[in-house]
Design a protein around this motif. Sequence first.
Motif, PDB file in Angstrom:
ATOM      1  N   ARG A  12       0.804  -1.224   0.000  1.00 50.48           N
ATOM      2  CA  ARG A  12       0.000   0.000   0.000  1.00 50.48           C
ATOM      3  C   ARG A  12       0.839   1.277   0.000  1.00 50.48           C
ATOM      4  N   ASP A  13       1.913   1.309   0.750  1.00 48.11           N
ATOM      5  CA  ASP A  13       2.712   2.535   0.796  1.00 48.11           C
ATOM      6  C   ASP A  13       4.107   2.345   0.212  1.00 48.11           C
ATOM      7  N   GLY A  14       4.399   1.153  -0.328  1.00 39.40           N
ATOM      8  CA  GLY A  14       5.675   0.901  -0.968  1.00 39.40           C
ATOM      9  C   GLY A  14       6.836   0.717  -0.013  1.00 39.40           C
ATOM     10  N   SER A  15       6.573   0.659   1.268  1.00 42.67           N
ATOM     11  CA  SER A  15       7.663   0.532   2.225  1.00 42.67           C
ATOM     12  C   SER A  15       7.962  -0.928   2.524  1.00 42.67           C
ATOM     13  N   CYS A  16       9.139  -1.173   3.036  1.00 41.38           N
ATOM     14  CA  CYS A  16       9.517  -2.520   3.468  1.00 41.38           C
ATOM     15  C   CYS A  16       9.429  -2.574   4.981  1.00 41.38           C
ATOM     16  N   ALA A  17       9.062  -3.702   5.480  1.00 38.15           N
ATOM     17  CA  ALA A  17       8.974  -3.880   6.925  1.00 38.15           C
ATOM     18  C   ALA A  17       9.485  -5.264   7.260  1.00 38.15           C
ATOM     19  N   GLY A 101      -8.891 -13.548 -11.720  1.00 40.59           N
ATOM     20  CA  GLY A 101      -8.353 -12.190 -11.616  1.00 40.59           C
ATOM     21  C   GLY A 101      -7.236 -12.132 -10.594  1.00 40.59           C
ATOM     22  N   VAL A 102      -6.653 -10.945 -10.431  1.00 43.97           N
ATOM     23  CA  VAL A 102      -5.586 -10.765  -9.448  1.00 43.97           C
ATOM     24  C   VAL A 102      -5.908  -9.572  -8.549  1.00 43.97           C
ATOM     25  N   THR A 103      -5.214  -9.497  -7.439  1.00 44.29           N
ATOM     26  CA  THR A 103      -5.395  -8.393  -6.495  1.00 44.29           C
ATOM     27  C   THR A 103      -5.004  -7.076  -7.155  1.00 44.29           C
ATOM     28  N   ASP A 104      -5.783  -6.048  -6.900  1.00 42.03           N
ATOM     29  CA  ASP A 104      -5.471  -4.702  -7.381  1.00 42.03           C
ATOM     30  C   ASP A 104      -5.739  -3.733  -6.230  1.00 42.03           C
ATOM     31  N   HIS A 105      -4.657  -3.309  -5.582  1.00 37.40           N
ATOM     32  CA  HIS A 105      -4.792  -2.444  -4.409  1.00 37.40           C
ATOM     33  C   HIS A 105      -5.460  -1.116  -4.739  1.00 37.40           C
ATOM     34  N   TYR A 106      -5.222  -0.598  -5.944  1.00 32.00           N
ATOM     35  CA  TYR A 106      -5.799   0.688  -6.326  1.00 32.00           C
ATOM     36  C   TYR A 106      -7.306   0.603  -6.507  1.00 32.00           C
ATOM     37  N   LEU A 107      -7.789  -0.557  -6.931  1.00 31.99           N
ATOM     38  CA  LEU A 107      -9.227  -0.746  -7.104  1.00 31.99           C
ATOM     39  C   LEU A 107      -9.882  -1.373  -5.881  1.00 31.99           C
ATOM     40  N   GLY A 108      -9.081  -1.718  -4.887  1.00 33.49           N
ATOM     41  CA  GLY A 108      -9.608  -2.326  -3.675  1.00 33.49           C
ATOM     42  C   GLY A 108     -10.024  -3.779  -3.859  1.00 33.49           C
ATOM     43  N   LEU A 109      -9.428  -4.467  -4.841  1.00 35.34           N
ATOM     44  CA  LEU A 109      -9.761  -5.865  -5.098  1.00 35.34           C
ATOM     45  C   LEU A 109      -8.747  -6.783  -4.435  1.00 35.34           C
ATOM     46  N   LYS A 110      -9.217  -7.785  -3.724  1.00 33.39           N
ATOM     47  CA  LYS A 110      -8.359  -8.781  -3.102  1.00 33.39           C
ATOM     48  C   LYS A 110      -8.791 -10.135  -3.631  1.00 33.39           C
ATOM     49  N   ASP A 112      -7.878 -14.413  -4.217  1.00 30.29           N
ATOM     50  CA  ASP A 112      -7.168 -15.587  -3.726  1.00 30.29           C
ATOM     51  C   ASP A 112      -6.651 -16.345  -4.943  1.00 30.29           C
ATOM     52  N   THR A 113      -5.360 -16.186  -5.235  1.00 30.59           N
ATOM     53  CA  THR A 113      -4.784 -16.782  -6.431  1.00 30.59           C
ATOM     54  C   THR A 113      -3.572 -17.648  -6.098  1.00 30.59           C
ATOM     55  N   ALA A 114      -3.196 -18.493  -7.030  1.00 31.55           N
ATOM     56  CA  ALA A 114      -2.107 -19.455  -6.813  1.00 31.55           C
ATOM     57  C   ALA A 114      -0.772 -18.787  -6.533  1.00 31.55           C
ATOM     58  N   LEU A 115      -0.464 -17.694  -7.218  1.00 32.10           N
ATOM     59  CA  LEU A 115       0.830 -17.024  -7.065  1.00 32.10           C
ATOM     60  C   LEU A 115       0.738 -15.741  -6.247  1.00 32.10           C
ATOM     61  N   ARG A 116      -0.489 -15.398  -5.852  1.00 36.83           N
ATOM     62  CA  ARG A 116      -0.738 -14.168  -5.074  1.00 36.83           C
ATOM     63  C   ARG A 116      -0.240 -12.915  -5.796  1.00 36.83           C
ATOM     64  N   CYS A 117      -0.495 -12.857  -7.100  1.00 32.27           N
ATOM     65  CA  CYS A 117      -0.086 -11.676  -7.871  1.00 32.27           C
ATOM     66  C   CYS A 117      -0.957 -10.484  -7.511  1.00 32.27           C
ATOM     67  N   ALA A 118      -0.343  -9.300  -7.608  1.00 33.22           N
ATOM     68  CA  ALA A 118      -1.074  -8.068  -7.302  1.00 33.22           C
ATOM     69  C   ALA A 118      -0.546  -6.928  -8.160  1.00 33.22           C
ATOM     70  N   TYR A 119      -1.457  -6.132  -8.689  1.00 33.94           N
ATOM     71  CA  TYR A 119      -1.089  -4.885  -9.360  1.00 33.94           C
ATOM     72  C   TYR A 119      -0.790  -3.843  -8.288  1.00 33.94           C
ATOM     73  N   GLY A 120       0.021  -2.877  -8.645  1.00 37.23           N
ATOM     74  CA  GLY A 120       0.305  -1.778  -7.735  1.00 37.23           C
ATOM     75  C   GLY A 120       1.158  -2.175  -6.551  1.00 37.23           C
ATOM     76  N   SER A 121       1.994  -3.190  -6.728  1.00 40.64           N
ATOM     77  CA  SER A 121       2.817  -3.655  -5.616  1.00 40.64           C
ATOM     78  C   SER A 121       4.165  -2.960  -5.538  1.00 40.64           C
ATOM     79  N   ALA A 122       4.392  -1.996  -6.382  1.00 42.23           N
ATOM     80  CA  ALA A 122       5.652  -1.247  -6.358  1.00 42.23           C
ATOM     81  C   ALA A 122       5.310   0.224  -6.560  1.00 42.23           C
ATOM     82  N   ALA A 123       6.218   0.976  -7.126  1.00 40.16           N
ATOM     83  CA  ALA A 123       6.025   2.412  -7.243  1.00 40.16           C
ATOM     84  C   ALA A 123       4.969   2.797  -8.272  1.00 40.16           C
ATOM     85  N   ALA A 124       4.693   1.932  -9.255  1.00 40.22           N
ATOM     86  CA  ALA A 124       3.733   2.260 -10.302  1.00 40.22           C
ATOM     87  C   ALA A 124       2.522   1.338 -10.238  1.00 40.22           C
TER      88      ALA A 124
END
Length: 146
Positions: A12-17, A101-110, A112-124
């Motif tokens: 969500r904020d691009g930070s590492c923890a 489909g895949v997770t898209d944080h910008y659209l608020g979609l979560k 449950d997928t085999a590889l747990r792919c997500a759009y918006g997981s980095a700076a763009a």
Amino acid sequence: MAPSRWKGFRPRDGSCAERSPSQFPPERSTAARVGTVFESGAPEAKVDIAILGDGYREAEHSKFADDAARAAGYLFSVEPLQSRRRDFNVRLVFAASAESGVTDHYLGLKKDTALRCAYGSAAAERTLVAADNRAVREIASEVGVT
């Protein structure tokens, strides 16, 4: 001894923890089916490419196969790969996801997928990242060498 800690990504904020292994989602089954998009020769003499898809349910296997063939067609329609096509084998590796489909944080979609792919997981927003690296390696390893 203190438990080991892993660097984790907070999309969500691009930070590492720092996260401990217990904070990662549980492992899932990664049974996969392998198909051939095109084959130019023995794997020992060719470069093998495996196309993995995420967010396809079992009923969408043929859609994934069509999408993989279209992606390979595009990849090999441009140089330098176009003139080197005979140097490659392309396989598709299908692992069914629980949801389409895949997770898209910008659209608020979560999803449950085999590889747990997500759009918006980095700076763009347009980046697509597989969050489950272990599943990626396990599914890709289904190709094997014959």
